[in-house]
Design a protein around this motif. Structure first.
Motif, short mmCIF file in Angstrom:
data_model
loop_
_atom_site.label_atom_id
_atom_site.label_comp_id
_atom_site.label_asym_id
_atom_site.label_seq_id
_atom_site.Cartn_x
_atom_site.Cartn_y
_atom_site.Cartn_z
N GLN A 233 -6.09 -0.06 9.81
CA GLN A 233 -6.67 1.26 9.22
C GLN A 233 -6.02 1.97 9.49
OE1 GLN A 233 -10.99 0.26 9.76
NE2 GLN A 233 -11.23 -2.08 7.85
N ARG B 40 -8.06 -6.39 11.64
CA ARG B 40 -7.98 -5.49 10.56
C ARG B 40 -8.61 -3.86 10.92
NH1 ARG B 40 -11.47 -10.13 9.67
NH2 ARG B 40 -14.11 -8.84 9.98
N VAL C 66 0.58 -1.72 0.73
CA VAL C 66 0.27 0.11 0.03
C VAL C 66 0.74 1.26 -0.59
CG1 VAL C 66 -1.61 1.42 0.73
CG2 VAL C 66 -1.54 -1.27 1.46
N GLU D 92 -4.92 -0.39 -3.03
CA GLU D 92 -4.88 0.45 -2.90
C GLU D 92 -5.48 -0.02 -1.44
OE1 GLU D 92 -8.46 2.13 -4.32
OE2 GLU D 92 -8.06 3.08 -6.05
N HIS D 93 -5.76 -1.22 -1.21
CA HIS D 93 -5.41 -2.03 0.50
C HIS D 93 -4.93 -3.42 0.13
CE1 HIS D 93 -7.43 -4.26 3.54
NE2 HIS D 93 -8.47 -2.82 4.07
#
Length: 236
Positions: free
Chosen positions: A179, A175, A126, A132-133
């Motif tokens: 982020q 997860r 990334v 993008e992820h």
């Protein structure tokens, strides 16, 4: 110049980086990535290394691993390097070295840095602008740690296990953690410690290491105690 010795402690995690010679590509095809992972799994099992996280980039590799003995990681990396170079040279009809000298590594303070290094490794594609992820990149441990996809060679570290009582809860918590932004100071600390073979950790962790093995954990001019008032102010 005398090379700084690599720092090892049995059962203490290491962040490992190995780069292609002259930053040239060491993976050209999907089959190359699969071959490297195959060699890594076999070497980790043979030499008693627990793999927690990894990413295979086009011209370098990151691995987060815990050795069971002082020589486990060096033997694992020697085995992977030798077998993969033989494979790569045969497939592409080339000769000579593939890697840029010795691999680099740093001991990781479990309490202060381990899950940050997990994320640092898996978010590499990334940061590099390749995807993008992290879930979109096929050659990392992110699908296992964040979504529960089975990758047999991986062993969760206790710090990861502490994220939840079940694998689903741990993946969900990871997860969410992935982020969040990794502070620039943490990224710089990880890079500096790994490239210079310093210990990545708080002042207390480094002092404990130095008392145990009698080797300096870092050079005198480098600071960065994550629990210090100055460090916390810089993170705001």
């Amino acid at each position: 110049m005398v090379r700084r010795p690599r720092l090892y402690l049995p059962n203490c995690p290491l962040h490992i980086i190995q780069r292609g010679n002259n930053r040239d590509a060491c993976f050209r095809d999907d089959s190359d990535y699969r071959a490297y992972l195959h060699f890594m799994r076999e070497a980790a099992e043979r030499y008693g290394v627990s793999i927690h996280a990894f990413v295979l980039m086009t011209n370098h590799v990151h691995i987060l691993a815990t050795p069971s003995t002082e020589n486990s990681v060096s033997r694992m990396m020697q085995s992977i390097g030798r077998r993969y170079v033989q494979y790569f040279n045969h497939i592409y009809s080339r000769t000579g070295t593939l890697w840029e000298g010795r691999y680099k590594s740093t001991l990781v303070d479990t309490d202060n840095y381990l899950l940050t290094v997990y994320r640092y490794i898996e978010l590499n594609p990334v940061r590099a602008g390749m995807v993008e992820h992290a879930a979109d990149y096929p050659w990392s441990s992110y699908p296992h740690n964040a979504a529960g996809v089975e990758i047999q060679m991986l062993t969760p570290h206790d710090s990861y296990i502490a994220l939840g009582k079940t694998s689903e809860l741990r993946a969900s918590a990871y997860r969410k953690l992935s982020q969040t932004h990794i502070p620039d100071m943490d990224i710089e600390a990880i890079r500096l410690a790994t490239n210079k073979s310093w210990v990545l950790g708080s002042e207390k962790f480094i002092e404990q290491f130095e008392r145990r093995v009698g080797i300096a954990g870092k050079t005198a001019e480098h600071g960065g105690d994550r629990k210090s008032k100055e460090y916390k102010n810089q993170r705001l």
